[in-house]
Write an enzyme that holds these catalytic residues in place. Structure first.
Site, PDB file in Angstrom:
ATOM      1  N   ASP A  76       0.824  -1.199   0.000  1.00 55.84           N
ATOM      2  CA  ASP A  76       0.000   0.000   0.000  1.00 55.84           C
ATOM      3  C   ASP A  76       0.868   1.263   0.000  1.00 55.84           C
ATOM      4  OD1 ASP A  76      -2.831   0.979   0.395  1.00 55.84           O
ATOM      5  OD2 ASP A  76      -1.920   1.932   2.139  1.00 55.84           O
ATOM      6  N   GLU A  95      14.090 -15.655   0.857  1.00 53.23           N
ATOM      7  CA  GLU A  95      14.329 -16.738   1.829  1.00 53.23           C
ATOM      8  C   GLU A  95      13.366 -17.902   1.568  1.00 53.23           C
ATOM      9  OE1 GLU A  95      13.665 -14.918   5.651  1.00 53.23           O
ATOM     10  OE2 GLU A  95      15.443 -13.643   5.467  1.00 53.23           O
TER      11      GLU A  95
HETATM   12  C1  GLC Z   1      -4.141   3.051  -0.753  1.00 50.62           C
HETATM   13  C2  GLC Z   1      -5.373   2.200  -0.662  1.00 50.62           C
HETATM   14  C3  GLC Z   1      -6.508   3.055  -0.217  1.00 50.62           C
HETATM   15  C4  GLC Z   1      -6.182   3.643   1.122  1.00 50.62           C
HETATM   16  C5  GLC Z   1      -4.855   4.392   1.101  1.00 50.62           C
HETATM   17  C6  GLC Z   1      -4.353   4.664   2.491  1.00 50.62           C
HETATM   18  O1  GLC Z   1      -4.200   3.971  -1.761  1.00 50.62           O
HETATM   19  O2  GLC Z   1      -5.603   1.551  -1.876  1.00 50.62           O
HETATM   20  O3  GLC Z   1      -7.698   2.333  -0.160  1.00 50.62           O
HETATM   21  O4  GLC Z   1      -7.195   4.507   1.517  1.00 50.62           O
HETATM   22  O5  GLC Z   1      -3.857   3.646   0.470  1.00 50.62           O
HETATM   23  O6  GLC Z   1      -3.952   3.472   3.113  1.00 50.62           O
END
Ligand code: GLC
Ligand code: CA
Length: 568
Positions: free
Chosen positions: A223, A278
């Site tokens: 993310d 790993e």
């Molecule tokens: C990313 C995710 C989104 C989230 C953001 C903060 O863009 O896809 O859904 O709100 O990160 O974590």
């Protein structure tokens, strides 16, 4: 025997042990809280997914990507994580997760977990410790705390804005009750940014990667991979200076921005790669990095995460020229870096593509994924959507996407041709982007409405209870049960496309074949597999060959407008 070997033995499927399984995988994204609810509390859960593994297998996907399933107060749909090494008790237990992992592997399906390293939630034990600890303590050093400006420190350390709207700093109350320091949050207030300059944070995430890898996770979706490392040397730059750094390359950060896409972030991923390697086969990763195309390769490098999302098609108009340019450029980039291409039309953050392609702007052009506000997209008012046209185009585009070399990332419900739910009552909305931008953004709930499995029932088969986001009546007709086995349904189109894709998939090569009509894209893959898309509205002739599948019925052997056909 390692866990991965044990899991691989559960299936005869050689793709499970192939170290290159990810290169051309069809990956199906599950938003766990909206997929299937096993216990009737209205919230999708792990056991609900396990019960639907036969569905996933019959769909013919290679991997499942689970959006966050960790303990969370859902301030941001689970992207506010309370504990990185546990399952949300509302969604199940670690044992449930183990059963899901086994069931998927037995079905020959890989498992990708979403990992959220940029920020924890404000309920994470680290953040609670930071609030209870004094200024300058080790506990505060896990996050980004600063004194405020002005004589009383009541002005935020900078004028930065959060991606979700409003200020990117929040003031805390010190343990003695006095107004205190400020912490940085690029996203919601409940998502304090972690301090990646702190070795403890780095080590703890390595532990998390091993934790899930040991439990059968085959790969990670990372993310906001481009935000982790920050240059917060004083004085902090002002917003207007940031805008300058943000527009270095076509409006994207150029490496000089204090928190987006800094070069040092790759030191983090080099360490992650060592952990991935790993395992046998090595764990994989795909970066969610909204960076300039020229900087994407750094994330996708084999020494780094290995793959990065390309959101270019997602932001494009339904237009032959745009598609061709994007496909060519991304394919060439992948060749140059050793990664494979990634193709996406829909996910949990954007308006579903069946709806985007049915929207019109004043100039009569259909609207692409982006409206100039970055990736936070507006909802689609139902009355402005030509749903039938949107669906036709979505089916055509998806069939084209599935013919491309590289990985196809699909989002739950697109195989049903679901539209965005545009008319969720304000009282039912959950997305922080709605609450932080009242009257401007409706947020992302419209693509997160629980799936319809049956035409009837309290939540169309999602579960026995009322779904946590209201489902519209028209979901009934699009339910899995309504489309299952029905020739020409969107579900059967996806199933047949995924089956053929497996059968026909060869090397990661693509060749464009000439076509006099500028609205037509004709491509060939190794082995003679061809895909023809008609982006225009008039029917066109198909090249010679056996038609394997088409997104719309042929008309007197012509390919209608807004349609794709596969041939051999
Ligand atoms: C990313 C995710 C989104 C989230 C953001 C903060 O863009 O896809 O859904 O709100 O990160 O974590
Ligand atoms: Ca449930």
């Amino acid at each position: 025997m390692s866990t991965s070997a044990t899991l691989a033995n559960l299936s005869d499927d050689p793709r499970l042990s192939d170290p290159n399984w990810w290169r051309q995988a069809a990956v199906y994204q599950i938003y766990p809280r909206s997929f299937a609810d096993s216990n009737g509390d209205g919230l999708g859960d792990i056991n609900g997914i396990t019960a639907r593994v036969p569905y996933l297998k019959s769909l013919g996907i290679d991997a499942v990507w689970l959006s966050p399933f960790y303990p969370s107060a859902l301030a941001d749909g689970g992207y506010d994580v309370d504990d990185y090494r546990d399952v949300d008790p509302k969604l199940g237990t670690l044992d449930d997760f183990a059963r899901l992992s086994t069931a998927l592997h037995q079905a020959g399906i890989k498992l990708i977990a979403d990992i959220v390293p940029n920020h924890s939630s404000n309920r994470h034990v680290w953040f609670q410790e930071a609030l209870a600890a004094p200024r300058g303590s080790a506990a505060r050093e896990r996050y980004i705390f600063r004194d405020g400006l002005g004589p009383n420190g009541d002005t935020p350390p900078s004028d930065w804005e959060s991606v979700f709207g409003g200020p990117a700093w929040e003031r805390i109350t010190e343990p003695d009750g006095t107004p205190g320091q400020w912490y940085m949050h690029i996203f919601a207030t409940e998502q304090p940014d972690l301090n990646w300059a702190n070795r403890e944070i780095r080590d703890d995430f390595l532990k998390t990667l091993r934790f899930w890898s040991d439990r059968g996770v085959d790969g990670f979706r990372v993310d906001v991979a481009h935000a982790l490392t920050k240059d917060l040397s004083e004085p902090l730059k002002s917003s207007s200076e940031l805008t300058a750094a943000n527009t270095g390359t076509d409006g994207f950060p150029d490496g000089t921005h204090p928190f987006w896409d800094r070069d040092e972030v790759h030191e983090v991923y080099t360490e992650w790669r060592e952990v991935f390697n790993e395992y046998t086969p090595p764990r994989t990763a795909v970066a969610e990095a909204w960076v300039h195309a020229s900087r994407r390769a750094r994330y996708a490098s084999p020494e780094g995460l290995g793959q990065a999302f390309n959101f270019d098609l997602l932001q494009a108009h339904f237009n032959a020229g745009e598609f061709r340019e994007i496909i060519t450029r991304n394919h060439e980039e992948a060749l140059a870096t050793g990664a494979s291409s990634t193709w996406v039309f829909s996910n949990h953050d954007v308006v579903r593509h069946a709806t985007r392609y049915g929207l019109s702007t004043a100039d009569g052009k259909d609207v692409g994924g982006q409206d100039g506000k970055g990736w936070l997209l507006r909802g689609a008012p139902a009355n402005e959507v030509d749903a039938a046209l949107g669906l036709q185009r979505a089916r055509a585009a998806s069939l084209l996407l599935l013919a491309l070399p590289g990985s196809a990332y699909l989002y739950q419900g697109e195989e049903l041709g679901l539209q965005e739910v545009g008319d969720i009552p304000d009282a039912d909305r959950q997305d922080p982007t709605f609450f932080r931008n009242k009257g401007v953004e409706v947020g992302r709930d419209g693509c997160r409405v629980p799936l319809p499995w049956t035409a009837e029932g309290p939540s169309f088969g999602f579960g026995e209870g009322t779904a946590h986001l209201p489902q519209p009546e028209w979901f009934s007709g699009l339910a899995v049960k309504q489309q299952d086995g029905v020739a020409g349904s969107t579900l059967e189109l996806y199933r047949e496309a995924l089956r053929l894709r497996r059968e026909l998939q060869g090397a990661e090569e693509i060749e464009w074949l000439a076509n006099a009509n500028p609205d037509v894209l004709h491509l060939r893959r190794p082995g003679g597999w061809q895909s023809v898309t008609n982006f225009g509205s008039d029917p066109v002739e198909l090249p010679a060959g056996e038609v394997l599948l088409s997104s719309a019925p042929l008309q007197d052997s012509l390919l209608p407008g807004n349609a794709t056909a596969w041939l051999r």
